[in-house]
Design a protein around this motif. Structure first.
Motif, short mmCIF file in Angstrom:
data_model
loop_
_atom_site.label_atom_id
_atom_site.label_comp_id
_atom_site.label_asym_id
_atom_site.label_seq_id
_atom_site.Cartn_x
_atom_site.Cartn_y
_atom_site.Cartn_z
N PRO A 145 0.81 -1.22 0.00
CA PRO A 145 0.00 0.00 0.00
C PRO A 145 0.84 1.27 0.00
O PRO A 145 1.86 1.36 0.67
CB PRO A 145 -0.79 -0.08 1.31
CG PRO A 145 -0.60 -1.46 1.82
CD PRO A 145 0.65 -1.99 1.22
N VAL A 146 0.38 2.23 -0.79
CA VAL A 146 0.94 3.57 -0.81
C VAL A 146 -0.19 4.51 -0.41
O VAL A 146 -1.27 4.47 -0.99
CB VAL A 146 1.46 3.94 -2.21
CG1 VAL A 146 1.98 5.37 -2.23
CG2 VAL A 146 2.53 2.96 -2.66
N VAL A 147 0.05 5.33 0.59
CA VAL A 147 -0.97 6.26 1.08
C VAL A 147 -0.68 7.64 0.54
O VAL A 147 0.41 8.18 0.76
CB VAL A 147 -1.03 6.28 2.63
CG1 VAL A 147 -2.15 7.20 3.10
CG2 VAL A 147 -1.21 4.87 3.19
N PHE A 148 -1.65 8.21 -0.18
CA PHE A 148 -1.54 9.56 -0.73
C PHE A 148 -2.36 10.52 0.12
O PHE A 148 -3.20 10.11 0.90
CB PHE A 148 -2.09 9.60 -2.16
CG PHE A 148 -1.35 8.75 -3.13
CD1 PHE A 148 -0.11 9.14 -3.63
CD2 PHE A 148 -1.88 7.55 -3.58
CE1 PHE A 148 0.57 8.36 -4.54
CE2 PHE A 148 -1.21 6.76 -4.49
CZ PHE A 148 0.01 7.16 -4.98
N GLY A 149 -2.17 11.80 -0.10
CA GLY A 149 -2.95 12.83 0.57
C GLY A 149 -2.07 14.01 0.91
O GLY A 149 -0.84 13.92 0.86
N THR A 150 -2.71 15.10 1.26
CA THR A 150 -1.96 16.27 1.69
C THR A 150 -1.72 16.17 3.19
O THR A 150 -2.37 15.37 3.87
CB THR A 150 -2.73 17.57 1.40
OG1 THR A 150 -3.88 17.61 2.24
CG2 THR A 150 -3.14 17.67 -0.06
N GLY A 151 -0.83 16.98 3.69
CA GLY A 151 -0.57 16.99 5.12
C GLY A 151 -1.78 17.41 5.94
O GLY A 151 -1.90 17.07 7.11
N ALA A 152 -2.71 18.12 5.30
CA ALA A 152 -3.93 18.56 5.97
C ALA A 152 -5.06 17.53 5.88
O ALA A 152 -6.13 17.74 6.44
CB ALA A 152 -4.41 19.88 5.37
#
Length: 111
Positions: free
Chosen positions: A18-25
């Motif tokens: 798994p690779v988790v994406f997203g912004t720090g917020a």
């Protein structure tokens, strides 16, 4: 819920990475990473680390996108990666669901 994603990662441990994406917020992605760490599950934490072109490059080399009905699902399909999309308050009947033959949609509450 985050628990569902942790459970999927637990069940597929050793079969996928798994690779988790997203912004720090993005509180959901941050919480998912924290839970994966606490559970001792292998993953790559990309939260807040990559630009959109970098995310597109990573998705283009991925086997599958699994996540919510967001722009990342559409980006995955645009770069040739099948998307397994979980719909919450939206619905694929509106015409925004995944279109690749290998892609799937799941409705929240009916997983």
């Amino acid at each position: 819920p985050v628990d569902y994603f942790v459970d999927v990662c637990r069940r597929l441990q050793g079969q996928v990475f798994p690779v988790v994406f997203g912004t720090g917020a993005d509180a959901f992605s941050v919480e998912l990473v924290n839970r994966l760490v606490a559970a001792g599950l292998d993953h790559l934490d990309g939260v807040g680390k990559w630009s959109l072109p970098e995310v597109a490059a990573i998705l283009s080399r991925s086997t599958l996108y699994l996540g919510s009905d967001t722009g990342l699902a559409h980006l995955a399909e645009a770069v040739g990666t099948p998307a397994w999309v979980i719909h919450g308050p939206t619905t694929p009947d509106l015409g925004f669901g995944p279109w690749r033959r290998e892609s799937r949609t799941f409705m929240e509450g009916r997983l």
